[in-house]
Design a protein around this motif. Structure first.
Motif, PDB file in Angstrom:
ATOM      1  N   VAL A   1     -14.317 -12.155 -13.198  1.00  0.00           N
ATOM      2  CA  VAL A   1     -14.120 -11.281 -12.051  1.00  0.00           C
ATOM      3  C   VAL A   1     -12.618 -11.030 -11.964  1.00  0.00           C
ATOM      4  N   THR A   2     -12.240  -9.990 -11.223  1.00  0.00           N
ATOM      5  CA  THR A   2     -10.826  -9.674 -11.051  1.00  0.00           C
ATOM      6  C   THR A   2     -10.449  -9.862  -9.587  1.00  0.00           C
ATOM      7  N   LEU A   3      -9.385 -10.617  -9.348  1.00  0.00           N
ATOM      8  CA  LEU A   3      -8.811 -10.792  -8.012  1.00  0.00           C
ATOM      9  C   LEU A   3      -7.529  -9.973  -7.949  1.00  0.00           C
ATOM     10  N   VAL A   4      -7.383  -9.160  -6.888  1.00  0.00           N
ATOM     11  CA  VAL A   4      -6.149  -8.396  -6.700  1.00  0.00           C
ATOM     12  C   VAL A   4      -5.661  -8.592  -5.264  1.00  0.00           C
ATOM     13  N   TYR A   5      -4.338  -8.642  -5.103  1.00  0.00           N
ATOM     14  CA  TYR A   5      -3.741  -8.966  -3.820  1.00  0.00           C
ATOM     15  C   TYR A   5      -2.615  -8.001  -3.485  1.00  0.00           C
ATOM     16  N   GLU A   6      -2.514  -7.689  -2.194  1.00  0.00           N
ATOM     17  CA  GLU A   6      -1.379  -6.961  -1.625  1.00  0.00           C
ATOM     18  C   GLU A   6      -0.600  -7.959  -0.771  1.00  0.00           C
ATOM     19  N   ASP A   7       0.657  -8.243  -1.141  1.00  0.00           N
ATOM     20  CA  ASP A   7       1.347  -9.386  -0.545  1.00  0.00           C
ATOM     21  C   ASP A   7       2.213  -9.051   0.667  1.00  0.00           C
TER      22      ASP A   7
ATOM     23  N   ASN B   1      -9.835  -0.124   9.277  1.00  0.00           N
ATOM     24  CA  ASN B   1     -10.906   0.497   8.500  1.00  0.00           C
ATOM     25  C   ASN B   1     -11.722  -0.524   7.711  1.00  0.00           C
ATOM     26  N   GLY B   2     -11.396  -1.791   7.882  1.00  0.00           N
ATOM     27  CA  GLY B   2     -12.113  -2.833   7.158  1.00  0.00           C
ATOM     28  C   GLY B   2     -11.598  -3.078   5.763  1.00  0.00           C
ATOM     29  N   VAL B   3     -10.512  -2.390   5.371  1.00  0.00           N
ATOM     30  CA  VAL B   3      -9.939  -2.581   4.044  1.00  0.00           C
ATOM     31  C   VAL B   3      -9.136  -3.885   4.027  1.00  0.00           C
ATOM     32  N   PRO B   4      -9.357  -4.741   3.062  1.00  0.00           N
ATOM     33  CA  PRO B   4      -8.706  -6.056   3.042  1.00  0.00           C
ATOM     34  C   PRO B   4      -7.351  -6.034   2.334  1.00  0.00           C
ATOM     35  N   TRP B   5      -6.691  -7.186   2.329  1.00  0.00           N
ATOM     36  CA  TRP B   5      -5.452  -7.384   1.562  1.00  0.00           C
ATOM     37  C   TRP B   5      -5.711  -8.113   0.237  1.00  0.00           C
ATOM     38  N   ALA B   6      -6.943  -8.540   0.044  1.00  0.00           N
ATOM     39  CA  ALA B   6      -7.342  -9.177  -1.213  1.00  0.00           C
ATOM     40  C   ALA B   6      -8.752  -8.720  -1.541  1.00  0.00           C
ATOM     41  N   ILE B   7      -8.968  -8.366  -2.800  1.00  0.00           N
ATOM     42  CA  ILE B   7     -10.258  -7.819  -3.219  1.00  0.00           C
ATOM     43  C   ILE B   7     -10.734  -8.572  -4.454  1.00  0.00           C
ATOM     44  N   LEU B   8     -12.033  -8.855  -4.479  1.00  0.00           N
ATOM     45  CA  LEU B   8     -12.675  -9.406  -5.669  1.00  0.00           C
ATOM     46  C   LEU B   8     -13.576  -8.338  -6.253  1.00  0.00           C
ATOM     47  N   ILE B   9     -13.343  -7.997  -7.530  1.00  0.00           N
ATOM     48  CA  ILE B   9     -14.181  -7.039  -8.249  1.00  0.00           C
ATOM     49  C   ILE B   9     -15.001  -7.831  -9.263  1.00  0.00           C
ATOM     50  N   ASP B  10     -16.274  -7.518  -9.360  1.00  0.00           N
ATOM     51  CA  ASP B  10     -17.199  -8.345 -10.134  1.00  0.00           C
ATOM     52  C   ASP B  10     -17.091  -8.168 -11.647  1.00  0.00           C
ATOM     53  N   THR B  11     -16.003  -7.635 -12.114  1.00  0.00           N
ATOM     54  CA  THR B  11     -15.841  -7.423 -13.550  1.00  0.00           C
ATOM     55  C   THR B  11     -14.350  -7.309 -13.854  1.00  0.00           C
ATOM     56  N   ALA B  12     -14.015  -7.213 -15.147  1.00  0.00           N
ATOM     57  CA  ALA B  12     -12.637  -6.875 -15.513  1.00  0.00           C
ATOM     58  C   ALA B  12     -12.352  -5.469 -14.998  1.00  0.00           C
TER      59      ALA B  12
END
Length: 728
Positions: free
Chosen positions: A450-456, A673-684
């Motif tokens: 999975v891919t984790l992405v963050y806005e710091d 709007n419910g948009v987070p600062w960290a997202i998990l995407i279920d794939t590369a």
């Protein structure tokens, strides 16, 4: 009067001089002639190294006044003959490494020869494209015995077999194949025997035999000595094995009395059964130990002339018990990490290697059973040894019961489970492996991420490009036969770092107390290297928190293509040259008692980024807050070290209430709007390039967020992205 074998002080012995030889004679008559040392002529001018081939231990002479090559030992008069490349003449070298010109007729003028050896009082020299010459050392007349047309191999040396038949062998530098030189007394030609199997660039400047018919090749580039078994001339195998190591050099040639055996003295051996390559005859693990005693395990080291293989041991022969540097606090268990206590008694740091015969087949496999590789451990203070704890993963299918392990410490890296090394010690031990059935439960799978992405910039939106930290991520939940959790193994691969701030990366194990973790056996592996001394379990937290890195900036080097764009990693369009992975990790979190399956947190656990302790993480109220800044996935809990007063400020509209998390009431890390600062995407996943708002790169994300995840569930697919806005 006898000379010490490893001393360069020679004995002055009488020899009748002739008109051809004028210097004071000092033949190599130690131990009655035919010394067991090998002699390497290296450099310009030459320095002569006396090599104990069994270990690679060497001593150097003073530099000579010229460059000697094509050296060979003459058993008829116990001198070395060579070719003076500066003066283009044959020379005779005595035991003091003095040399004199030998007035030979019939050799070409103004040319050098790189390969040579002596047999039956005749000196043979060879050069590619020129041919081979036989020089009678009685008449001093040279005869060409190989034509220039046949001299098509790039030889740096050659050697006569010791059986007395005069069979001549050489290994070609280019092909690394073994050849026999036939008909060298009339019209010499090459006959290919086979490939030595040696890889890499190789110049075999020194080649010689021992009395048993083993051939030795000294490689210029790294000093490694390889052994080829030509003991049975009726069935020759060209395959070479690493034997020991000597000095390196760009210019290298060697000579040795072929009828001398290989001897070991002042040498430490192991004592495992000989199938593990323990004795000298089996090319066993061994270390020369006299001149430097800084590299050993435990409190002392003893030496012997050969191994006392199991069931014998050098600890039962009246010598000191030197198998005292390795111990095991507990039995090993299948599928778990084992602790190994290593005590280093010398005053200098040494490289430690270990091999464990997991399948108990009587052989240490270098590719699958090299359990510890070149770990540099500090020595003691000269009085008190230094103690270290190393961690080794026991394979799930390791043989239970007692199995053999070998440990080596050396001055230099690169030791194998066999072969000679100067300076160090080998200890062989039996370890006990207990049975333990384990099951691996992978998230998302053992081969996908999975891919984790963050806005710091949280709680501010910032540029919202979600490439400040991008991480591939997966977890292995290891369970016992009851389904209870023995440990978590967490794997990651940093895909991008587009942040000015210094961010760490960690994982919280929700609902599992810090004290439930077996802190001694926690383990971090970075880029394939176990960080044996790194403690990854964070102290002072309520739930267990595993610190993968306190500062991801320090884990990566400056990208090669960013230039004026800034030192970000994998975020600038066109920076494909920065594609190499720089930070890959495995973190292991074992528990002292298995965690009941019903109490175990769900996947993906709780991965988060945080501000590096002691470094400002923003302006205003966030300045100097460092570790207190945490950014988790939407509606995930914080650690007990987080500053929760940031919730509901700036762009964050979360309604965090301590005690609601984890659980369905947990409300964290999202905007209006419910948009987070960290997202998990279920794939590369392909992240946006630097400065591109994620909603611009992936327009369907906003609808997905505002719908509570009910609509546009495929927002993250490349087919739904503005491809020009993505990093590639």
């Amino acid at each position: 009067m006898k000379c010490l074998r490893h001393s360069l002080l020679a004995c002055s012995l009488a020899l009748v001089s002739t008109s051809a030889y004028s210097i004071i004679p000092h033949p190599f008559t130690d131990n009655g002639g035919c010394p067991s040392d090998a002699f390497l002529f290296q450099g310009n001018p030459s320095t002569v190294y006396k090599i104990d081939l069994s270990s690679g231990f060497y001593q150097a002479s003073d530099a000579m006044t010229s460059t000697i090559n094509a050296a060979g030992y003459n058993e008829t008069d116990d001198y070395i003959y060579g070719f003076d490349n500066n003066n283009f003449s044959v020379v005779r070298v005595n035991q003091l490494f003095q040399f004199e010109n030998v007035a030979v007729t019939g050799i070409p003028g103004s040319t050098s020869f790189p390969a040579g050896d002596v047999f039956n009082n005749k000196y043979y020299i060879y050069k590619s494209g020129l041919g081979m010459y036989e020089i009678d050392l009685t008449t001093l007349v040279a005869t060409q015995v190989m034509t220039a047309g046949n001299a098509n191999l790039g030889l740096a040396d050659m050697a006569f077999h010791p059986d007395g038949s005069g069979r001549l062998f050489a290994v070609d530098n280019s092909s690394k194949k073994l050849y026999e030189i036939s008909n060298y007394d009339s019209a010499a030609t090459f006959t290919e025997i086979g490939d030595t199997g040696i890889s890499g660039s190789s110049t075999f400047g020194a080649q010689y035999f021992d009395a048993s018919g083993y051939m030795y090749l000294s490689r210029n580039q790294d000093g490694l000595v390889f052994q080829v078994d030509i003991s049975d001339l009726s069935s020759i195998s060209a395959t070479a094995v690493q034997y020991s190591a000597g000095p390196t050099s760009g210019t290298n040639d060697g000579a040795r009395c072929a009828n001398a055996p290989i001897l070991a003295e002042n040498t430490d051996f192991g004592d495992a059964p000989d199938t593990y390559k323990t004795s000298l005859a089996a090319n066993g693990a061994r270390h020369y130990n006299v001149s430097e005693v800084n590299y050993f395990f435990g409190s002392e080291i003893d030496t012997e002339g050969d191994a006392l293989v199991s069931p014998n041991s050098d600890d039962t022969d009246g010598s000191p018990n030197d198998e005292d540097g390795i111990s095991f606090p507990a039995n090993f268990k299948q599928g778990s990490d084992a602790l190994i206590q290593v005590t280093v008694g010398g005053a200098a740091p040494g490289y430690v290697n270990a091999w464990i015969d997991w399948n108990n087949n009587g052989v240490f496999d270098e590719s699958t059973e090299h359990a510890i590789t070149d770990v540099l451990l500090n020595g003691g203070d000269g009085v008190t040894p230094a103690s270290h704890t190393l961690k080794v993963r026991v394979p799930d299918d390791a043989t239970t019961g007692q199995i053999w392990a070998r440990f080596r410490i050396a001055k230099d890296a690169g030791a194998l489970s066999y072969g000679g090394v100067s300076y160090g010690e080998v200890e062989d031990h039996q370890v006990t492996v207990d049975a333990q059935a384990v099951t691996h439960n992978w998230y998302p799978s053992s081969s996908t991420w999975v891919t984790l992405v963050y806005e710091d910039d949280w709680p501010q939106q910032g540029d919202f490009d979600f490439n400040d930290v991008a991480m591939y991520y997966r977890v292995d939940k290891v369970t016992d036969t009851n389904g209870d959790v023995l440990r978590y193994d967490i794997y990651g691969n940093l895909r991008a770092y587009g942040a000015d701030f210094a961010n760490g990366f960690a994982v919280k194990i929700d609902g599992i107390a810090t004290g439930a973790v077996d802190s001694d056996r926690t383990k971090l592996v970075i880029n394939g290297v176990t960080q044996h001394t790194t403690q990854i379990l964070e102290s002072g937290t309520t739930d267990a928190v595993v610190i993968i890195s306190n500062n991801l900036k320090t884990e990566i080097s400056t990208p090669t293509c960013s230039g004026s764009l800034g030192s970000y990693y994998r975020v600038w369009t066109g920076c494909s040259s920065d594609a190499a992975d720089q930070f890959q990790f495995e973190a292991s979190i074992p528990f002292t008692t298995p965690i009941a399956s019903a109490s175990a947190p769900s996947m993906p656990l709780n991965p988060f980024i945080f501000g590096t302790p002691g470094i400002d993480h923003g302006d205003g109220t966030r300045a100097s807050d460092g570790r207190a800044i945490e950014i988790h996935l939407k509606n995930y809990d914080v650690t007990s070290k987080a500053n929760t007063t940031y919730f509901g400020t700036d762009d964050d509209t979360s309604a965090y209430v301590d005690g609601d998390c984890p659980g369905s009431s947990c409300d964290t890390y999202h905007n209006a709007n419910g948009v987070p600062w960290a997202i998990l995407i279920d794939t590369a996943w392909d992240h946006p390039n630097e400065g591109t708002n994620i909603l611009t790169a992936y327009p369907d994300l906003e609808t997905f967020a505002t719908s509570g995840g009910l609509s546009n569930t495929d927002w993250y697919l490349r087919t739904n992205a503005v491809v020009s806005k993505l990093f590639e």
